[in-house]
Write a protein that holds these residues in place. Structure first.
Motif, PDB file in Angstrom:
ATOM      1  N   HIS A  48      21.881   5.187  33.822  1.00  0.00           N
ATOM      2  CA  HIS A  48      22.399   6.494  33.885  1.00  0.00           C
ATOM      3  C   HIS A  48      23.917   6.291  33.370  1.00  0.00           C
ATOM      4  CE1 HIS A  48      18.522   8.305  35.286  1.00  0.00           C
ATOM      5  NE2 HIS A  48      18.680   7.121  36.130  1.00  0.00           N
ATOM      6  N   MET A 104      28.020   5.032  33.875  1.00  0.00           N
ATOM      7  CA  MET A 104      28.877   4.998  35.000  1.00  0.00           C
ATOM      8  C   MET A 104      29.095   6.424  35.433  1.00  0.00           C
ATOM      9  SD  MET A 104      32.941   3.626  35.293  1.00  0.00           S
ATOM     10  CE  MET A 104      32.547   1.812  35.214  1.00  0.00           C
ATOM     11  N   ILE A 105      28.771   6.302  37.031  1.00  0.00           N
ATOM     12  CA  ILE A 105      28.706   7.948  37.619  1.00  0.00           C
ATOM     13  C   ILE A 105      29.820   8.279  38.458  1.00  0.00           C
ATOM     14  CG2 ILE A 105      26.365   7.900  37.599  1.00  0.00           C
ATOM     15  CD1 ILE A 105      26.429   7.214  40.579  1.00  0.00           C
ATOM     16  N   ILE A 106      30.624   7.106  38.713  1.00  0.00           N
ATOM     17  CA  ILE A 106      31.911   7.413  39.473  1.00  0.00           C
ATOM     18  C   ILE A 106      33.111   6.231  38.825  1.00  0.00           C
ATOM     19  CG2 ILE A 106      33.107   7.354  41.590  1.00  0.00           C
ATOM     20  CD1 ILE A 106      30.739   8.210  43.084  1.00  0.00           C
ATOM     21  N   ARG A 150      29.511  15.008  45.935  1.00  0.00           N
ATOM     22  CA  ARG A 150      28.331  15.884  46.060  1.00  0.00           C
ATOM     23  C   ARG A 150      27.965  16.219  44.520  1.00  0.00           C
ATOM     24  NH1 ARG A 150      29.417  21.873  48.787  1.00  0.00           N
ATOM     25  NH2 ARG A 150      29.553  22.580  46.663  1.00  0.00           N
ATOM     26  N   SER A 151      26.411  16.400  44.495  1.00  0.00           N
ATOM     27  CA  SER A 151      26.026  16.495  43.010  1.00  0.00           C
ATOM     28  C   SER A 151      24.796  17.302  43.179  1.00  0.00           C
ATOM     29  CB  SER A 151      25.528  15.137  42.689  1.00  0.00           C
ATOM     30  OG  SER A 151      24.954  15.092  41.330  1.00  0.00           O
ATOM     31  N   PRO A 152      24.650  17.839  41.872  1.00  0.00           N
ATOM     32  CA  PRO A 152      23.353  18.945  41.737  1.00  0.00           C
ATOM     33  C   PRO A 152      22.262  18.109  41.020  1.00  0.00           C
ATOM     34  CG  PRO A 152      25.018  18.958  39.801  1.00  0.00           C
ATOM     35  CD  PRO A 152      25.518  18.270  40.886  1.00  0.00           C
ATOM     36  N   ASP A 153      22.479  16.681  40.581  1.00  0.00           N
ATOM     37  CA  ASP A 153      21.457  15.903  39.997  1.00  0.00           C
ATOM     38  C   ASP A 153      21.604  14.431  39.849  1.00  0.00           C
ATOM     39  OD1 ASP A 153      23.655  15.496  38.466  1.00  0.00           O
ATOM     40  OD2 ASP A 153      23.369  16.826  36.758  1.00  0.00           O
ATOM     41  N   LEU A 179      23.699  12.554  38.792  1.00  0.00           N
ATOM     42  CA  LEU A 179      24.223  12.072  37.550  1.00  0.00           C
ATOM     43  C   LEU A 179      25.741  12.414  37.457  1.00  0.00           C
ATOM     44  CD1 LEU A 179      21.591  12.914  34.953  1.00  0.00           C
ATOM     45  CD2 LEU A 179      21.788  10.680  36.130  1.00  0.00           C
ATOM     46  N   HIS A 180      26.014  13.491  38.030  1.00  0.00           N
ATOM     47  CA  HIS A 180      27.322  14.171  37.935  1.00  0.00           C
ATOM     48  C   HIS A 180      27.907  14.455  39.274  1.00  0.00           C
ATOM     49  CE1 HIS A 180      25.097  15.181  34.252  1.00  0.00           C
ATOM     50  NE2 HIS A 180      26.193  14.748  33.599  1.00  0.00           N
ATOM     51  N   TRP A 181      29.230  14.023  39.794  1.00  0.00           N
ATOM     52  CA  TRP A 181      29.619  14.067  41.038  1.00  0.00           C
ATOM     53  C   TRP A 181      30.850  14.843  41.055  1.00  0.00           C
ATOM     54  CZ3 TRP A 181      26.788  12.476  44.953  1.00  0.00           C
ATOM     55  CH2 TRP A 181      25.562  11.674  44.575  1.00  0.00           C
ATOM     56  N   GLY A 182      31.092  15.676  42.093  1.00  0.00           N
ATOM     57  CA  GLY A 182      32.186  16.601  42.349  1.00  0.00           C
ATOM     58  C   GLY A 182      32.588  16.490  43.809  1.00  0.00           C
TER      59      GLY A 182
END
Lengths: 349, 349
Positions: free
Chosen positions: B177, B179-181, B219-222, B224-227
């Protein structure tokens, strides 16, 4: 002087003395690096205003955001000869092993009808409000996406330095979206439209040991959550951008690709501007990159100031082939210059 | 020895000599910090295997992931007396101003039916494949979410050190997936269920100047993506966790809150383990934190090794009140210990 950039003959267009401090006991030391945008037939700049308490003889004092104090601000103060004080770096202030910034930055709007003469609001527009902003807000980009303005700026605190985001439709009501990219990160520029269904951003992590101050891309479904981080531009040895690189404002869409103006600093550091051309359909692909700067510190106000030898931009507006770049000069004053997009593209051919 | 943790009397349960190198010209220097999980009545460990080329007299050589080379690996080699070589840090190797790691890590499965005796696969499970992984993959957590295993590990390259993610349902087919962070980041542990509709993670940015090696949430919805990044635990002055803190494996859901085992190191650095108790409904809220470690280097294999005075965990399995912690000791061997969740919670009361 280089001929690619036509500097305003009215530069600097805003100086610290022309803006009102946020409180009577504060003094504005520097105006820095504005975001730029159009709104209702005006051009707006979102200035970074760096203030410090008016200093008293024999004392040093620094401001800290503190929601529990009156006015949301607390002044930390100690004797100038206190042995716990380490003042060896003018930007940072270390007391008893704990770091503070010497100035506190907030973001403030300034407005113009001609793009050349700006009047700053009397009060701050956005100030630090929470624990991740206790040392202020810096260097906001302004992107216009789907009818809404998205402000991405540096949030600074003793927890670290990351990218915060706030959005607004009318520059009156603001919605804060938290820290969207974690430390250590700065220089986050949003692309102003979706590409193949995804939002994209440029951002600038800093390495500890391995890595460096490089430009990365990220992808998002909603502008709030970011993933698929990729490194697209590193510093280059023995070049004008050997020390650090970071994105400017939102990349400009051209038929040749996304044209991104970025800043690069050498090891002195001397800050200049250059270009990245990114693939229209896949902005993680770099098509071309400036070998020489398109703009470097040459004018008197760019050579000396609070921190000399700096041209730094994170705001521009486009009118046909003309990009008007608003920039911070010598970390002290705000300036403007116009450049031709076609001429810029030709430098990359 | 502290009585909270019952170390396996068979420790260490895996040593470098018991695992086969990935190639005949490589030697395993260390086994480190495994992820742990259950799959089809077995317990799996995802080991970090650190290798270096078999060294020849008078030369030093380091491995680099390079998709264009045979076997995906290139060996960088220079004379040991080359003046361009700087070998002052045993983990890092600097040649002509460019940094390399002395060892290259990959991730490798080891399996057990009783949780005590493990046999490692003969071949690597996941190796560096792209430019962000050219110095390898390290310290994978394994989270089981919605019927799928999510592996979060450190991706290392000269572009920086960040968190990559790969998922699998069957430990045969893997989906990467990206690099997520982004850098500089390590120690990413996913919560194994959604909280109020959101996925959560713990992660560990590192500061440059301001900030430090602190534990943050995202926090993430999926996945894959973080905020919405927030700092929840900093280092503490003059304490066992004064130098750095970082999450272990996925937090354990208890009626009292999410129980997160984390590592802390002091300034020596000596690595111990402690606890964070996080609010069940809002894991960004810290309810309690260990004042003393729950486990520290005490056994012989924890005191000396490739890098002594280290207990470091990023993998555990739960069976009722018992958490079996798998851990790296002295950056060289793999060990196990059991602890009672209720007893751990009682230390926080």
């Amino acid at each position: 002087m280089s001929t690619l950039a036509s500097r305003f003959d009215t530069n600097p267009i805003l100086r610290p003395s022309e803006v009102k401090p946020s409180r009577p006991d504060m003094k504005i030391e520097c105006l820095l690096n504005p975001g730029a945008f159009r709104y209702q037939n005006r051009i707006g700049l979102l200035l970074r205003v760096a203030e410090r308490p008016v200093q008293e003889d024999g004392w040093v004092s620094v401001p800290i955001v503190d929601p529990t104090s009156e006015g949301g601000l607390r002044i930390f103060r100690c004797r100038a000869d206190d042995p716990k004080l380490d003042f060896s770096d003018a930007r940072v202030f270390t007391y008893d092993g704990k770091q503070y910034l010497t100035t506190l930055s907030h973001l403030r709007l300034a407005w113009s009808t001609d793009g050349r003469h700006f009047v700053a609001d009397d009060k701050p527009t956005l100030t630090g409000q929470n624990a991740l902003q206790s040392f202020g807000l810096e260097d906001s980009r302004v992107a216009f996406i789907d009818g809404r303005y998205y402000l991405t700026y540096t949030e600074v605190s003793e927890a670290g330095v990351g990218v915060g985001m706030t959005s607004t439709a009318d520059w009156m009501q603001f919605h804060h979206h938290g820290m969207i990219i974690p430390p250590h990160n700065k220089d986050c520029a949003l692309f102003e439209e979706r590409i193949d269904g995804h939002y994209y951003a440029l951002h600038r992590p800093s390495g500890v040991g391995l890595g460096g101050n490089f430009i990365w891309t990220a992808r998002s479904p909603d502008l709030l959550h970011w993933g698929d981080h990729r490194c697209i531009a590193r510093t280059r040895r023995n070049a004008w951008d050997s020390g650090r690189v970071g994105a400017g404002a939102s990349p400009i869409k051209t038929s040749a690709g996304w044209l991104a103006i970025y800043h690069g600093a050498d090891d002195k550091p001397r800050y200049s501007l250059g270009l990245l051309l990114l693939d229209l359909k896949d902005p993680t692909k770099v098509i071309a990159r400036s070998t020489k700067p398109i703009m470097e510190p040459e004018a008197a106000y760019e050579l000396t100031g609070f921190f000399g030898n700096v041209v730094f931009t994170n705001g521009h507006v486009i009118d046909g082939d003309t990009v008007t770049v608003y920039y911070g000069a010598s970390d002290e004053v705000i300036c403007g210059a116009t450049l031709s997009i076609q001429t810029l593209l030709a430098t990359l051919a």
